[in-house]
Design a protein around this motif. Sequence first.
Motif, short mmCIF file in Angstrom:
data_model
loop_
_atom_site.label_atom_id
_atom_site.label_comp_id
_atom_site.label_asym_id
_atom_site.label_seq_id
_atom_site.Cartn_x
_atom_site.Cartn_y
_atom_site.Cartn_z
N GLY A 1 0.80 -1.22 0.00
CA GLY A 1 0.00 0.00 0.00
C GLY A 1 0.83 1.26 0.00
N SER A 2 2.12 1.14 0.32
CA SER A 2 3.05 2.26 0.28
C SER A 2 4.44 1.69 0.12
CB SER A 2 2.97 3.08 1.57
OG SER A 2 3.93 4.11 1.60
N GLU A 3 5.24 2.26 -0.77
CA GLU A 3 6.62 1.82 -0.94
C GLU A 3 7.36 1.95 0.40
OE1 GLU A 3 10.93 2.90 -1.68
OE2 GLU A 3 9.28 4.05 -0.80
N SER A 4 8.31 1.09 0.66
CA SER A 4 8.91 1.03 1.99
C SER A 4 10.30 1.66 2.03
CB SER A 4 9.01 -0.42 2.46
OG SER A 4 10.09 -1.09 1.82
N HIS A 5 10.74 1.95 3.24
CA HIS A 5 12.13 2.34 3.47
C HIS A 5 13.04 1.15 3.15
CE1 HIS A 5 10.63 5.35 6.78
NE2 HIS A 5 10.25 5.70 5.55
N ALA A 6 14.34 1.45 3.05
CA ALA A 6 15.34 0.40 2.89
C ALA A 6 16.33 0.47 4.05
CB ALA A 6 16.04 0.53 1.54
N GLY A 7 17.18 -0.52 4.17
CA GLY A 7 18.01 -0.63 5.35
C GLY A 7 19.49 -0.37 5.16
N GLU A 8 19.92 -0.04 3.91
CA GLU A 8 21.36 0.15 3.72
C GLU A 8 21.83 1.48 4.30
OE1 GLU A 8 19.60 1.92 -0.11
OE2 GLU A 8 19.18 0.23 1.22
N ASP A 9 23.15 1.64 4.35
CA ASP A 9 23.74 2.86 4.89
C ASP A 9 23.35 4.07 4.04
OD1 ASP A 9 24.95 1.04 6.52
OD2 ASP A 9 26.98 1.35 5.76
N ILE A 10 23.35 5.23 4.67
CA ILE A 10 23.19 6.50 3.97
C ILE A 10 24.46 7.32 4.17
CG2 ILE A 10 20.67 6.55 3.93
CD1 ILE A 10 22.58 8.51 6.53
#
Length: 518
Positions: free
Chosen positions: A473-482
């Motif tokens: 229902g909504s695109e998600s966050h991701a977990g890699e480094d920023i």
Amino acid sequence: MIKNTFAALSALALTPISLSIAAAELPEYQRTSAWFEDGVAQTQARAESGRAMSSAKNVILFVGDGMGISTLTAARILEGQLRGEPGEENYLSFERFPYSALIKTYNTNQQTPDSAGTMTAMMTGVKTDAGIINIDSDAVRGDCASVAGNELNTFLELMEDRGRATGIVSTARITHATPAATYARVPERNWESDDALPAGAAENGCRDIAAQLVEMELGDGVDVILGGGRRHFLPAESGGRRADGRNLPAEWQQRYEGEQQAAYIESGTELAAVDLNATDKLLGLFTSSHMSYDADRRATGADEPSIADMTGAAIELLQKNEDGYFLMVESGRIDHSHHAGNAYNALHDAIAFAAAVERAVESVDLEETLVLVTADHSHVFTIAGYPTRGNPILGKVVTNDGSGTALATEDLAEDDRPYTTLSYGNGLGFADLGGETDADARYALPADTGRKDLTSVDTAAPGFHQEALIPLGSESHAGEDISLHATGAGAPLVQGTLEQNAIFHLMVGATGLSVDGE
């Protein structure tokens, strides 16, 4: 007088003191948290690396919400292409900063984080659970009774309590998770106004986020507040959502009546007209909810200031404090457009964000100001295929032949259909809304994932929403480094790979700010 950076870092590590949470100094359980002590150790190791250091009187923290590495890459290419260049050789303003680091973003209970937990880490030096703002992970999300003894104090509060000026700028609601984490403490990020508080919350000491902002007791309150979210400050009869009938902007002005010049504004026109030299406090709530996407603001002529204009005004007012200031600037809508699966607005907002950073750097003395640019987390946003150099970043892939020369036609996938350079791993998926720039319009349509025939679709149009693999229902966050980019006083501390809570310690180390009330 500002303390020596190295001495301040040593004091952090070696002199824990039991302190009251009512004061701006940090309580013992915050300073002895394993997260906090690890951040001190990482920062001190960098301070001892031998690089030249200078102390910062001022700190500006820029947060591009959801601005992961792939977003930076695509935004820099688009910015260059909007100038008629190939794009790949371009740099966003802050990518030319001399110091950078990678930042690990996980929450204490999630591999892939949310903004409440990540911004809490940056502002307090302590990681916590998703959905919780400035309360450590010993508390339970949504449970007011679990809060006592787990509250965390923020860098903004430390600066405010020591007589420094403070400011908050956001294109999101000013009560949204990232800006809220500079000043509020709640076990549930969605308690933006009192209408959202559950039964028994007040009895257990919980207050809504908007009320905490205008009631801040430390120092004389935040000096500059610019963003969206007016609905959480007003009662229903005035178009708001407050159930207690309070008009918080009016209360805010009354707080400073007769003592300081406090201006409340609701439009870009009003911001441009404010005499900042004669203004001590400035509250601007420009929209009921989030502010417009930058492309929408420009296309419709909405009377909202740009993020660069808000940043410039905030710095001009804050610089009047000779003791220094802290300013947090968030581009909140990069994140929202990614959630809607629309790269067009996410990238245009990232470009506007880079312009705000450039405005700040041009406005300050870097000999006494630390400028940090980072994100809170990334998104499942990818750049793929083998497009030829200069291929439109929002377009379909045109690849090269065996000699390295661009082909004359779009590349076709194994299903004999063209495909775009940009796509999402999950979310609502494909939509072709043509010239409609409002990414949020996608939420009115059902999810439409999987492969589509894009042969006749203008994928560079504002209303195009990229294909996605997994329906959500909504695109998600991701977990890699920023990334974290730094320039100015104290910037050499930014190096290597760091836990996200180390950003707090970088700011403390650069300013020499005491955390024990001195």
